[in-house]
Design an enzyme around this catalytic site. Structure first.
Site, PDB file in Angstrom:
ATOM      1  N   ARG A 151       0.978  -1.228   0.079  1.00 28.02           N
ATOM      2  CA  ARG A 151       0.036   0.045  -0.004  1.00 28.02           C
ATOM      3  C   ARG A 151       0.872   1.231  -0.070  1.00 28.02           C
ATOM      4  NH1 ARG A 151      -1.949  -3.711   3.799  1.00 28.02           N
ATOM      5  NH2 ARG A 151      -4.087  -4.590   3.330  1.00 28.02           N
ATOM      6  N   LYS A 187      -1.472  -2.621   7.417  1.00 35.03           N
ATOM      7  CA  LYS A 187      -3.028  -2.299   8.045  1.00 35.03           C
ATOM      8  C   LYS A 187      -3.207  -3.126   9.143  1.00 35.03           C
ATOM      9  CE  LYS A 187      -7.544  -1.885   6.088  1.00 35.03           C
ATOM     10  NZ  LYS A 187      -8.539  -2.160   4.950  1.00 35.03           N
ATOM     11  N   HIS A 193      -3.674   2.168  -5.647  1.00 38.78           N
ATOM     12  CA  HIS A 193      -4.610   1.151  -5.722  1.00 38.78           C
ATOM     13  C   HIS A 193      -4.824   0.087  -6.665  1.00 38.78           C
ATOM     14  CE1 HIS A 193      -7.171  -0.736  -2.275  1.00 38.78           C
ATOM     15  NE2 HIS A 193      -8.044  -0.843  -3.128  1.00 38.78           N
ATOM     16  N   ARG A 241      -1.681  -2.254  -6.591  1.00 39.68           N
ATOM     17  CA  ARG A 241      -1.862  -3.264  -5.567  1.00 39.68           C
ATOM     18  C   ARG A 241      -2.830  -4.301  -6.483  1.00 39.68           C
ATOM     19  NH1 ARG A 241      -1.396  -4.981  -0.307  1.00 39.68           N
ATOM     20  NH2 ARG A 241      -3.380  -5.501   0.780  1.00 39.68           N
ATOM     21  N   HIS A 289      -3.588  -9.540   3.188  1.00 43.45           N
ATOM     22  CA  HIS A 289      -4.977  -9.413   3.105  1.00 43.45           C
ATOM     23  C   HIS A 289      -5.407 -10.272   4.304  1.00 43.45           C
ATOM     24  CE1 HIS A 289      -5.366  -9.036  -1.595  1.00 43.45           C
ATOM     25  NE2 HIS A 289      -5.243  -8.103  -0.785  1.00 43.45           N
ATOM     26  N   TYR A 296      -9.190 -12.177  -7.103  1.00 45.13           N
ATOM     27  CA  TYR A 296      -8.311 -12.056  -8.148  1.00 45.13           C
ATOM     28  C   TYR A 296      -8.062 -13.209  -8.869  1.00 45.13           C
ATOM     29  CZ  TYR A 296      -7.178  -7.695  -5.704  1.00 45.13           C
ATOM     30  OH  TYR A 296      -7.365  -6.453  -5.003  1.00 45.13           O
TER      31      TYR A 296
END
Length: 278
Positions: A143, A168, A228, A231, A254, A263
């Protein structure tokens, strides 16, 4: 009230962006509430929250994802009010979210050729530092905040590893990198200013780079590629290159495997091609 809520979020270790988002959403709820009832709310009532949800759906015509983000902020605010013993009941939960049908097409909207053209534009016009930044984002899936928060000792060019310490949710992870990143960072380090700042990427003044500088870069050289979407590209490209879903989830940070599973779906272009075969 918002200041105390902000302090509560800081103590919980929420990221700067999450805190800004929550405060914005709660502030907007306060504005709606005062406009509707002529006073500021002292606590949450379920009937009011459901009316607000209806207002967002039917008057503001906001998307389900946007509304769910605002409801998430209210859920957290409800939690804060309970913690401070201002109220003792739970007035809403995730069950109140709008159900959204996930698109089958992959979120990846840019291909490798577009990414490579973008990287080359940065290299030609913006230099080695910015080229290294976008290369890490494209081929390590970091990110923008994670990339700019990297310290010099977080990256090992010999072992080809990056330690993301400020991911995150404050989760730390180890990311394996390729030669593209290694060479890009090596060239940047040759010209990096000798400053006391221990961040990997520093400004001309010797400070940590502000994310607005990088965002302007994306706006200048592409009307399609964003931090984004890079990513998204990383995740799709990794899966197509043979990574397993769990490996991509681990590398991208994630927290939910279902995010990564998006994905595994075909791109929109592939879906359209298949439609022509019907």
């Amino acid at each position: 009230m918002l200041k105390e809520f902000e302090n509560y979020l800081v103590q919980e270790g929420k990221s700067v962006n999450t805190i800004k988002s929550y405060l914005l959403h709660i502030g907007n709820y306060f504005i709606w509430y005062k406009g509707s009832f002529g006073e500021q709310p002292t606590k949450l009532f379920r009937q009011n929250v459901l009316e607000y949800k209806t207002y967002l759906q039917n008057v503001k015509k906001e998307s389900g994802r946007t509304i769910n983000s605002k409801l998430s902020a209210l859920i957290k605010y409800n939690e804060y009010l309970q913690d401070k013993e201002i109220q003792d009941d739970i007035v809403l939960s995730k069950k109140d979210n709008i159900k959204i049908q996930t698109e089958f097409a992959s979120p990846a909207t840019v291909g490798k050729q577009e990414v490579e053209t973008f990287r080359q534009s940065i290299l030609k016009h913006e230099g080695n530092r910015n080229y290294a930044v976008v290369t890490i984002m494209a081929y390590a899936g970091l990110r923008i905040s994670e990339c700019l928060n990297l310290k010099l000792n977080d990256i090992n060019l010999t072992s080809k590893e990056i330690v993301v310490k400020e991911g995150k949710g404050n989760k730390q992870r180890l990311v394996y990198i390729n030669s593209k990143i290694v060479e890009a960072v090596k060239e940047y380090l040759k010209e990096r200013k000798e400053v006391e700042c221990d961040y990997l990427f520093v400004s001309n003044k010797g400070n940590k780079i502000d994310r607005t500088v990088i965002n302007k870069l994306f706006n200048k050289y592409s009307n399609k590629i964003t931090p984004h979407t890079l990513r998204h590209f990383y995740c799709s490209n990794a899966l197509e290159s043979g990574y397993s879903v769990h490996e991509v989830a681990n590398q991208a940070g994630h927290s939910n495997i279902h995010t990564t599973l998006l994905y595994t779906n075909p791109t929109k272009e592939k879906m359209k091609s298949k439609a022509e075969l019907l």
